[in-house]
Write a protein that holds these residues in place. Structure first.
Motif, PDB file in Angstrom:
ATOM      1  N   LYS A  58       0.839  -1.200   0.000  1.00  0.00           N
ATOM      2  CA  LYS A  58       0.000   0.000   0.000  1.00  0.00           C
ATOM      3  C   LYS A  58       0.877   1.254   0.000  1.00  0.00           C
ATOM      4  N   GLU A  82      -0.888  -4.905   2.621  1.00  0.00           N
ATOM      5  CA  GLU A  82      -2.255  -5.311   2.925  1.00  0.00           C
ATOM      6  C   GLU A  82      -2.439  -6.728   2.419  1.00  0.00           C
ATOM      7  N   SER A  88      -3.376  -5.467   7.622  1.00  0.00           N
ATOM      8  CA  SER A  88      -2.147  -4.866   7.120  1.00  0.00           C
ATOM      9  C   SER A  88      -1.034  -5.055   8.131  1.00  0.00           C
ATOM     10  N   PRO A 103       3.458   1.369  -5.397  1.00  0.00           N
ATOM     11  CA  PRO A 103       2.254   1.067  -4.611  1.00  0.00           C
ATOM     12  C   PRO A 103       1.353   0.146  -5.442  1.00  0.00           C
TER      13      PRO A 103
END
Ligand code: ZN
Length: 136
Positions: A58, A82, A88, A103
């Motif tokens: 993430k 995650e 997470s 990401p």
């Protein structure tokens, strides 16, 4: 430097070597590290499960100066991953160049050396994340 005895490592093996997490039967949320009480609603009706280890990055940060004892890991990539089960966790991202990480990158948990205790020669292993199969 991490200070862990072999006995303590053995007692913690579910968390150190397998990705154990908890889900709350009351609110339905998953969380890590696993605890006896839900971090979202406080319910004690939680169930422990093992993650597939698959997830996505993430956010991440790259450390070019690492604490003493971790110098050989520089540059160190720390990511917020995650997992597909919905929780997470922060972990080191390995097997990817710092300029290639993005990401949303799909990753999977791998067991890697964390640190070597210079006085005893003990090697500590733990969970890190690497680009998922097919992304390397
Ligand atoms: Zn809950």
């Amino acid at each position: 430097m991490l200070r862990r005895s072999p006995a303590k490592i053995w007692r913690s093996r579910d968390i150190l070597y397998r990705l154990k997490y908890a889900t709350c039967k009351s609110c339905g949320k998953a969380f890590y590290p696993p605890r006896a009480r839900c971090v979202y609603c406080g319910s004690q009706d939680v169930e422990y499960r093992y993650s597939s280890g698959r997830g996505v990055v993430k956010e991440y940060t790259i450390l070019y100066q690492t604490p003493s004892g971790f110098g050989d890991l520089s540059p160190l990539i720390i990511g917020l991953v995650e997992l597909e089960e919905g929780f997470s966790m922060l972990a080191q991202i390995v097997d990817v160049e710092p300029d290639k990480i993005t990401p949303g990158m799909r990753v999977e948990a791998v067991l890697r050396r964390l640190v070597v205790d210079g006085s005893t020669g003990l090697i500590y292993y733990g969970i890190k994340f690497a680009p998922a199969e097919g992304m390397r």
